[in-house]
Enzyme design. Structure first.
Site, PDB file in Angstrom:
ATOM      1  N   CYS A 116      -0.563   4.139   2.478  1.00 36.88           N
ATOM      2  CA  CYS A 116      -0.565   4.025   3.974  1.00 36.88           C
ATOM      3  C   CYS A 116      -0.276   2.603   4.293  1.00 36.88           C
ATOM      4  O   CYS A 116       0.868   2.051   4.308  1.00 36.88           O
ATOM      5  CB  CYS A 116      -1.886   4.509   4.629  1.00 36.88           C
ATOM      6  SG  CYS A 116      -3.455   4.010   3.694  1.00 36.88           S
ATOM      7  N   SER A 117      -1.197   1.725   4.751  1.00 36.25           N
ATOM      8  CA  SER A 117      -0.821   0.461   5.087  1.00 36.25           C
ATOM      9  C   SER A 117      -2.263  -0.457   4.821  1.00 36.25           C
ATOM     10  O   SER A 117      -2.548  -1.525   5.695  1.00 36.25           O
ATOM     11  CB  SER A 117      -0.497   0.411   6.528  1.00 36.25           C
ATOM     12  OG  SER A 117      -1.620   0.966   7.367  1.00 36.25           O
ATOM     13  N   CYS A 118      -3.037  -0.155   3.796  1.00 39.53           N
ATOM     14  CA  CYS A 118      -4.212  -1.111   3.644  1.00 39.53           C
ATOM     15  C   CYS A 118      -3.668  -2.438   3.360  1.00 39.53           C
ATOM     16  O   CYS A 118      -2.707  -2.771   2.614  1.00 39.53           O
ATOM     17  CB  CYS A 118      -4.663  -0.577   2.290  1.00 39.53           C
ATOM     18  SG  CYS A 118      -5.424   1.241   2.421  1.00 39.53           S
ATOM     19  N   CYS A 176       0.911  -1.159   0.000  1.00 35.70           N
ATOM     20  CA  CYS A 176      -0.162   0.048  -0.061  1.00 35.70           C
ATOM     21  C   CYS A 176       0.796   1.096  -0.079  1.00 35.70           C
ATOM     22  O   CYS A 176       1.614   1.473   1.312  1.00 35.70           O
ATOM     23  CB  CYS A 176      -0.708  -0.014   1.264  1.00 35.70           C
ATOM     24  SG  CYS A 176      -1.942   1.618   1.310  1.00 35.70           S
TER      25      CYS A 176
HETATM   26 FE    FE Z   1      -3.269   1.953   2.673  1.00 36.21          FE
END
Ligand code: FE
Length: 211
Positions: free
Chosen positions: A115-117, A112
């Site tokens: 961000c950190s999906c 991602c």
């Molecule tokens: Fe994300």
């Protein structure tokens, strides 16, 4: 090998202080609680669920079933959200899933960049390195270099496809089934499937060699 990645995390933790990010989260939580918008106990329950109850074993069972049952693999290709839900793996950050299948021609890697999906419903919470800026940028610029650091060396002719997760769509990599596993049960097969393999930062374990 994960140590090589963990040191990229620059959230410094001091004994008596919150990191910047922790302080921001704490402040936000306090404001939302005071305004009656959230219930801290409910948040604790959610965090506990994804920290201790939902983990990569869910995803490993999806992969093992895909290896064992061609109809399920087909369903997974066409509608991963529904196929995965049929095994009971639903919920936050797993609402819209797509399964990407590794093949002799193509290796898939998930990131991602924003961000950190991450697909919580099948993999639990993301590892620290997945959230690190170094991984998020380098997975796109130099996926082979990143894979090499994880100990994955691909033949030069194999294509690497990088999938950028979003809040709308999460990816699950279906690794290639290892040789020498004919007749194995789904439970046995699931033991070969690591979290990293389902992000694409690894491959399925070879029978007889520890994952
Ligand atoms: Fe994300």
């Amino acid at each position: 090998m994960h140590d090589d990645h963990d040191h990229h995390d620059h959230d410094h933790h001091h004994d008596n202080h919150y990191s910047d990010m922790q302080a921001r989260v704490k402040a936000l939580e306090t404001v939302l609680t005071e305004k009656g918008l959230i219930d801290p106990a409910a948040i604790d329950t959610i965090v506990d669920t994804y920290e201790t109850k939902v983990g990569p074993r869910n995803g490993a069972r999806v992969v093992a079933k895909a290896w064992s049952d061609p109809d399920f693999a087909d369903w997974l290709r066409r509608d991963a959200t529904a196929a995965i839900s049929s095994l009971g793996y639903t919920g936050r950050q797993g609402e819209h899933m797509r399964a990407v299948f590794n093949s002799d021609d193509t290796h898939n890697l998930v990131v991602c960049t924003l961000c950190s999906c991450y697909p919580w419903s099948v993999l639990g919470l993301p590892p620290v390195w997945y959230k690190a800026p170094a991984y998020r940028s380098r997975a796109v610029i130099d996926p082979r270099g990143v894979l090499a650091e994880f100990g994955v060396t691909l033949p030069a002719e194999k294509k690497v496809r990088v999938w950028d997760s979003t809040a709308e769509l999460r990816y699950l990599v279906i690794p290639q089934r290892p040789e020498g596993t004919d007749g194995w049960s789904e439970e046995q097969l699931a033991d070969l499937v690591s979290r990293d393999a389902m992000i694409g930062a690894g491959v399925a374990a070879v029978p007889g060699i520890a994952a």
